[in-house]
Design a protein around this motif. Sequence first.
Motif, PDB file in Angstrom:
ATOM      1  N   LEU A   1      18.262  21.466 -18.609  1.00 60.45           N
ATOM      2  CA  LEU A   1      17.827  23.618 -18.085  1.00 60.45           C
ATOM      3  C   LEU A   1      18.692  24.599 -18.773  1.00 60.45           C
ATOM      4  O   LEU A   1      18.390  24.961 -19.226  1.00 60.45           O
ATOM      5  CB  LEU A   1      18.003  22.864 -16.645  1.00 60.45           C
ATOM      6  CG  LEU A   1      18.093  24.594 -15.284  1.00 60.45           C
ATOM      7  CD1 LEU A   1      16.491  24.789 -15.654  1.00 60.45           C
ATOM      8  CD2 LEU A   1      18.450  24.075 -14.606  1.00 60.45           C
ATOM      9  N   SER A   2      20.138  23.374 -19.183  1.00 59.79           N
ATOM     10  CA  SER A   2      21.234  24.772 -19.973  1.00 59.79           C
ATOM     11  C   SER A   2      20.092  25.036 -20.891  1.00 59.79           C
ATOM     12  O   SER A   2      20.581  26.367 -21.440  1.00 59.79           O
ATOM     13  CB  SER A   2      22.496  24.147 -19.681  1.00 59.79           C
ATOM     14  OG  SER A   2      23.211  24.190 -19.964  1.00 59.79           O
ATOM     15  N   ARG A   3      19.638  24.193 -21.918  1.00 61.26           N
ATOM     16  CA  ARG A   3      19.238  23.965 -22.737  1.00 61.26           C
ATOM     17  C   ARG A   3      17.943  25.961 -23.189  1.00 61.26           C
ATOM     18  O   ARG A   3      17.884  26.529 -24.044  1.00 61.26           O
ATOM     19  CB  ARG A   3      18.264  23.423 -23.522  1.00 61.26           C
ATOM     20  CG  ARG A   3      18.153  23.379 -25.232  1.00 61.26           C
ATOM     21  CD  ARG A   3      17.674  22.621 -26.105  1.00 61.26           C
ATOM     22  NE  ARG A   3      18.867  21.564 -26.588  1.00 61.26           N
ATOM     23  CZ  ARG A   3      19.133  20.299 -25.517  1.00 61.26           C
ATOM     24  NH1 ARG A   3      18.367  19.625 -25.012  1.00 61.26           N
ATOM     25  NH2 ARG A   3      20.227  19.768 -26.484  1.00 61.26           N
ATOM     26  N   LYS A   4      16.850  25.330 -22.507  1.00 63.59           N
ATOM     27  CA  LYS A   4      16.427  26.067 -21.629  1.00 63.59           C
ATOM     28  C   LYS A   4      16.294  28.337 -20.904  1.00 63.59           C
ATOM     29  O   LYS A   4      15.759  28.464 -21.662  1.00 63.59           O
ATOM     30  CB  LYS A   4      15.241  26.132 -20.467  1.00 63.59           C
ATOM     31  CG  LYS A   4      14.326  24.651 -20.580  1.00 63.59           C
ATOM     32  CD  LYS A   4      13.218  24.121 -19.612  1.00 63.59           C
ATOM     33  CE  LYS A   4      12.616  22.705 -19.895  1.00 63.59           C
ATOM     34  NZ  LYS A   4      11.888  22.297 -18.865  1.00 63.59           N
ATOM     35  N   LEU A   5      17.485  27.660 -20.161  1.00 66.18           N
ATOM     36  CA  LEU A   5      18.225  28.808 -19.580  1.00 66.18           C
ATOM     37  C   LEU A   5      18.619  29.556 -20.970  1.00 66.18           C
ATOM     38  O   LEU A   5      18.371  30.886 -21.580  1.00 66.18           O
ATOM     39  CB  LEU A   5      19.894  28.452 -18.717  1.00 66.18           C
ATOM     40  CG  LEU A   5      18.886  28.394 -17.237  1.00 66.18           C
ATOM     41  CD1 LEU A   5      19.211  27.473 -16.794  1.00 66.18           C
ATOM     42  CD2 LEU A   5      17.639  29.036 -16.688  1.00 66.18           C
ATOM     43  N   LYS A   6      19.676  28.643 -21.886  1.00 69.48           N
ATOM     44  CA  LYS A   6      20.284  29.451 -23.062  1.00 69.48           C
ATOM     45  C   LYS A   6      19.092  29.905 -24.668  1.00 69.48           C
ATOM     46  O   LYS A   6      19.492  30.934 -24.249  1.00 69.48           O
ATOM     47  CB  LYS A   6      21.293  28.148 -23.832  1.00 69.48           C
ATOM     48  CG  LYS A   6      22.346  28.073 -23.058  1.00 69.48           C
ATOM     49  CD  LYS A   6      23.682  27.282 -23.021  1.00 69.48           C
ATOM     50  CE  LYS A   6      24.075  26.259 -21.985  1.00 69.48           C
ATOM     51  NZ  LYS A   6      24.928  25.224 -22.397  1.00 69.48           N
ATOM     52  N   LEU A   7      18.398  29.254 -24.132  1.00 69.02           N
ATOM     53  CA  LEU A   7      17.283  29.602 -25.631  1.00 69.02           C
ATOM     54  C   LEU A   7      15.821  30.551 -24.967  1.00 69.02           C
ATOM     55  O   LEU A   7      15.592  31.368 -25.575  1.00 69.02           O
ATOM     56  CB  LEU A   7      15.834  28.128 -25.671  1.00 69.02           C
ATOM     57  CG  LEU A   7      16.467  27.099 -26.369  1.00 69.02           C
ATOM     58  CD1 LEU A   7      15.509  26.142 -26.196  1.00 69.02           C
ATOM     59  CD2 LEU A   7      17.442  27.664 -28.059  1.00 69.02           C
ATOM     60  N   GLY A   8      16.114  30.656 -23.749  1.00 71.63           N
ATOM     61  CA  GLY A   8      15.120  32.030 -23.370  1.00 71.63           C
ATOM     62  C   GLY A   8      16.009  32.959 -22.605  1.00 71.63           C
ATOM     63  O   GLY A   8      15.481  34.160 -22.119  1.00 71.63           O
ATOM     64  N   ALA A   9      17.652  33.116 -22.300  1.00 73.40           N
ATOM     65  CA  ALA A   9      18.350  34.219 -21.496  1.00 73.40           C
ATOM     66  C   ALA A   9      18.163  35.675 -22.407  1.00 73.40           C
ATOM     67  O   ALA A   9      18.980  34.993 -23.874  1.00 73.40           O
ATOM     68  CB  ALA A   9      19.780  34.278 -21.307  1.00 73.40           C
ATOM     69  N   ASP A  10      18.357  36.654 -22.383  1.00 70.36           N
ATOM     70  CA  ASP A  10      18.917  37.970 -23.170  1.00 70.36           C
ATOM     71  C   ASP A  10      20.497  38.334 -23.426  1.00 70.36           C
ATOM     72  O   ASP A  10      21.112  38.687 -23.839  1.00 70.36           O
ATOM     73  CB  ASP A  10      18.124  39.070 -22.749  1.00 70.36           C
ATOM     74  CG  ASP A  10      16.316  38.990 -23.212  1.00 70.36           C
ATOM     75  OD1 ASP A  10      15.961  38.750 -24.481  1.00 70.36           O
ATOM     76  OD2 ASP A  10      15.218  38.663 -22.067  1.00 70.36           O
ATOM     77  N   ILE A  11      20.315  37.897 -21.624  1.00 75.55           N
ATOM     78  CA  ILE A  11      21.950  38.300 -21.482  1.00 75.55           C
ATOM     79  C   ILE A  11      22.731  37.208 -20.435  1.00 75.55           C
ATOM     80  O   ILE A  11      21.913  36.382 -19.768  1.00 75.55           O
ATOM     81  CB  ILE A  11      22.306  39.203 -20.457  1.00 75.55           C
ATOM     82  CG1 ILE A  11      21.903  40.987 -21.404  1.00 75.55           C
ATOM     83  CG2 ILE A  11      23.562  39.262 -19.687  1.00 75.55           C
ATOM     84  CD1 ILE A  11      23.209  41.141 -22.226  1.00 75.55           C
TER      85      ILE A  11
END
Length: 552
Positions: free
Chosen positions: A426-436
């Motif tokens: 989930l950490s990876r998904k969030l970092k790949l998908g975040a703009d900020i």
Amino acid sequence: MTQMNNFPSNQHNNHLYIPAKKFQKKVAYFSMEFAIHQGLDTYSGGLGFLAGSHMLSAYSLKQNVVGIGMLWKYGYYSQARKDDQTMEPRAIQKYYNFLEDTGIEVGVRIHENFDVKVRAYLLRPEVFNTVPIYFLTTDLDSNDYLSRTITNYLYDANEVTRVSQSIVLGIGGAKIMEALGGADIYHLNEGHALPAFYYLRDRGITKDQMVFTTHTPEKGGNEERNAYYLNDCGFFGRNLSDEELRKEMVNGDNLNYTISALRFAKRSNAVSKLHSKVADGMWKNYENISKIIPITNAQNEVFWQDVDLKKAFVKRNQTAFQNRKRSLKQQLFQEVLKQTGKLFDPDVLTIVWARRFAGYKRADLLLHDLHRFEELVRDQNRPIQIIWAGKPYPMDFDGIGIFNRLVKYTAEKPNLAVLVGYEIDLSRKLKLGADIWLNNPRITREASGTSGMTAAMNGAVNLSTNDGWIPEFQRHGENSFVLPEIDHLLPVEQQDAIDSDNLYAILENEVIPLFYEDKEQWMNIVFKSMEDILPEFGSDRMATEYYDRLYS
């Protein structure tokens, strides 16, 4: 001790590869947690992520490093939801068929001369591209029930169990290293394995062979317990006399793990330049402590950085980058939909706050002024989406309260979501998908923080207070956005009021207008952030610096 017939016996083979010439010095690295892979649940948060990246880089550089960790039967905990969507911690037994039983077994004394057996399981380098890591367990038929439970839960809430875990990792780990031929340097990643230093001292290991990393200015992260109680537990490897105990005591009859480790070590390091100043201030009044140098934490780019985003960045191809980012946002939003039933839009500015839920990290700072916050999230012309994720310590009821408050507040709001299961995937998904990537701890309270590094590797722009590693990286408006520094000695209520005002202002006047009205400049910031994050905040630099500055 027994040994499997196929387990190699000479020192290089024990290491399982030939180390590079410049990294010949053999290092035993003790850590209570390692975040290596989603399928190996031996971590809780930042300390484990840091240790995992270190082991990955040590392997790629062919350093002569061996990891010593714990094989947690139930991991940290599995984060789930109750029927009202609030948090529920669950204990689920783990099985790992890729770990090899080395057959190496040692005994440690825990309470009243009771001999507890500790067995080592090996994670071979070829499995996840790490240095060899030996995971210790007491869950053995030869132990009684209580002894078997020592390695059940990472950071067990029971104090007797917690102390026993330190003894197993420290003394058990040191004995395992003896069985493997010993090491030139013994490195404690935080003070959990402190009993190793006491045991090793009695075995003739000198100060020149001991080094220490301190990770936190938080009182709770610098364990302190009654020295007589620890002596009864077997913490020191043998019974110390009252005179010997008094030499270890600080703050009355207590032993402070961090102070003792600083006294043992020939050299110690803090995990950012700012943290080294904070740590010096914390411990300067105690005698005979080692020099604390800064070696800033870092993360492994090969493990964390998306290959296609990197290719587009290298070519400075904005179209390819934006297309890939949009696709990654859609993948993240599938997780949002699965967990919350909300459909997020990949063309909308997406803000992510994701890390351990601790009070000083202020997960709910955005909600400080609800009227102003709701004006932001209701703006249809320049919409935003916000995702929170993170795992409070399961006995941190304040942290759980903040988590549950956010769950309840966001339940009916279509562009706000709280996710559970904040682990590697989930950490990876969030970092790949975040703009900020939002990070707003109270200044001086975050020793380093590393999640923003891996977010920046994937084109997420940091919006942060100027704490931890951020002062070494940030150039406001060029590669990140940073809240103005305030007096960290102010009452926390004042700090929160000022910081929230500044946070709203930066979002209203800089971040949101830039994202929607000047895409060219937005992409300049994204690319500048990616350019500045590596190699300085990649773990190859960190692992090399450990050899050059800490082990030399």
